[in-house]
Design an enzyme around this catalytic site. Structure first.
Site, short mmCIF file in Angstrom:
data_model
loop_
_atom_site.label_atom_id
_atom_site.label_comp_id
_atom_site.label_asym_id
_atom_site.label_seq_id
_atom_site.Cartn_x
_atom_site.Cartn_y
_atom_site.Cartn_z
CE LYS A 62 -3.88 -1.89 2.71
NZ LYS A 62 -4.93 -1.84 1.68
NE ARG B 22 -10.69 -10.23 -1.36
CZ ARG B 22 -11.01 -9.34 -2.31
NH1 ARG B 22 -11.40 -9.75 -3.50
NH2 ARG B 22 -10.97 -8.05 -2.05
#
Ligand code: BES
Ligand code: MN
Ligand code: ZN
Length: 497
Positions: free
Chosen positions: A277, A351
């Site tokens: 990020k 996820r």
């Protein structure tokens, strides 16, 4: 910690830093407010006449009693139109008032509850909303070396107009106190720096909850995770020096009742992994375990409230870090379910760990599953900072969770789950891939999880939009909101037999 309780007394005779009364748009003073107005020689009426107080929702006015009354101040709490009253308006109005009380260093405060319309909201709902609004608003996460900004409020007494009203009101106060303290507990876990709230530290918190209420707690380490074949959780953990943990809390309240599975994303820091990020994108990522915090804190409340039902709380906990040992784009993982996953982006890690945890909850006998996860930036784009996104495989269950959220004061919005979105995460090499591109990103993420849920009724709550508050408002402070704690508790209570 703020103590809230219900008493029967004459509010005008109590020696307190402030006495709060509710003020309604366009309504005359009645009950305690009328008595105060007389004691203050009509001062309240004048403030209204002059247009200085209107009773609008969120309005807070401090009036000094200058020796004319025993309480040092009267605080007028605007609540809007009496016929439009609901629990959330009460929480917010009280939240605003509590922030003002702290600004002026009040410690001991009372509130005259005869100034609320008795026929529009039940005594227990009112008691609950006042306790929740006050305790939630009295929260700050402070690590400053002086105490200057710490909340000063210590005690809030709800003064009931009759002895009969005390018991009902106090019932709501008790429930609201548990709900709000659990929320503040989750906020503490989320606000804690990632270098402190590691997977091991998070597991210690879960153990402490279990010890307090006699719950069963299991904490599994990296060897167990590898041996049982939680290949998705393991892959995400590989880049970090902090070992992962798989945390399980069991609440057993009734043998013959169903078992609800609560699953929370426990990424204690999300750097994105090798798909790193930006610096800005990482700032809030100590909070990427907000789903886990909601589960652990809800279990804390459930352990106190002891509903007749069973709940299993599952938290996969790990950092997502880049390093020479980190998992990589292009990797193909074998998950706990046996299904294989092609890694397209290491930043879509939530996820992955949820897939393994949900399959575990199913194998432990959960007959329905709710998960909370700070899963996607796409959910933030879709919903802004207001609603949590709900996704699921059972329309009725989605609506049931939304209703629980409404009672709890946590807005949730149902998102579309058309089969066509599933096509976007088809992989050429594995059973499924872990991202489906930017369009519909929150929905494809939900579909990914759904692939592992199978037929078990399930609702996924994407709290990326709501886990963090950019600004201070009503009963929020800047930082963690503790979202979904109260919805989880409310849902479990409503399912209790
Ligand atoms: N934890 C983030 C999502 C997130 C972002 C939560 C901002 C709260 C605030 C999640 O792990 C993530 O990085 N998601 C990616 C997925 C993408 C790579 C498909 C995202 O949303 O950008
Ligand atoms: Mn990520
Ligand atoms: Zn994440």
């Amino acid at each position: 910690m703020l103590k809230v309780q219900t008493i029967f007394a004459d509010p005008l005779a109590l020696e307190r830093d402030a006495l709060m009364v509710a003020l309604w748009e366009g309504e005359k003073f009645a009950g305690t407010s009328a008595k105060i107005d007389r004691k203050l020689n009509g001062q309240l009426g004048k403030l209204r006449e002059w247009g200085e107080v209107k009773g609008k929702l969120g309005e807070v006015t401090v009036v000094h009693t200058l020796g004319l009354m025993t309480p040092k101040r009267v605080v007028l709490v605007g609540l809007g139109k009496a016929e439009e009253i609901d629990a959330e308006k009460v929480r917010r109005a009280i939240g605003n008032a509590v922030k003002t009380l702290n600004r002026i260093s009040c410690q001991f405060v009372s509130i005259a509850i005869d100034t609320f319309p008795q026929n529009k909201i039940s005594a227990s709902d009112l008691g609950r909303a006042i306790a929740e609004g006050a305790i939630l608003a009295n929260y700050r996460y402070l690590r400053k070396s002086d105490n200057s900004e710490a909340p000063t409020l210590e005690s809030l007494e709800l003064v009931a107009a009759s002895k009969r009203a005390v018991a009902e009101t106090e019932k709501g106060v008790q429930l609201g106190t548990v709900m709000a303290n659990a929320t503040n507990f989750a906020r503490n876990l989320v606000n804690a720096p990632a270098s402190e709230m590691t997977p091991i530290a998070l597991a210690e918190q879960a153990k402490a909850v279990a010890e307090k209420h006699g719950l069963r707690c299991e904490v599994y380490d990296e060897n167990w995770i590898e041996q049982v074949g939680m290949g998705a959780l393991r892959a995400v953990s590989l880049g970090s020096n902090q070992p992962p943990r798989f945390i399980v809390l069991h609440y057993e309240g009734e043998e013959n009742a169903q078992k609800i599975g609560l699953v929370g994303k426990g990424i204690t820091f999300d750097s994105g992994g090798l798909c790193l990020k930006t610096a800005e994108g990482m700032l809030e990522m100590k909070g990427d375990m907000a789903g886990a915090a909601a589960v652990i804190a809800a279990m804390d409340a459930i352990g106190q409230l002891k509903p007749k039902i069973n709940v299993i709380g599952c938290v996969p906990a790990t950092e997502n870090m880049p390093s020479g040992s980190a998992f990589k784009p292009g990797d193909i993982l074998k998950t706990f379910s046996g299904k294989t996953v092609e890694v397209i982006n290491t930043d879509a890690e939530g996820r992955l760990i949820l897939a393994d945890a949900i399959v575990y909850a199913k194998r432990q006998g959960a007959s329905l599953i709710l998960d909370a996860a700070t899963l996607t930036g796409a959910a933030i784009i879709a919903l802004g900072p207001v609603c949590t996104g709900a996704f699921g495989n059972d329309e009725n269950l989605v609506q049931e969770v939304i209703r629980a959220g409404k009672i709890a004061g946590e807005p949730i919005w149902a998102m579309p789950m058309h089969q066509e979105y599933r096509d976007l995460i088809r992989s050429d090499f594995a059973d499924i891939k872990n991202t489906g591109g930017r369009p519909g990103g929150a929905i494809t993420a939900a579909w990914f999880i759904g692939e592992f849920v199978g037929d078990t009724p399930w609702v996924h709550l994407d709290i990326a939009p709501t886990f963090w508050s950019e600004r201070e408002s009503h009963y929020f402070a800047k930082g963690a909101t503790g979202v979904m704690v109260r919805t989880f508790i409310q849902f479990v209570l409503s399912r209790s037999i």
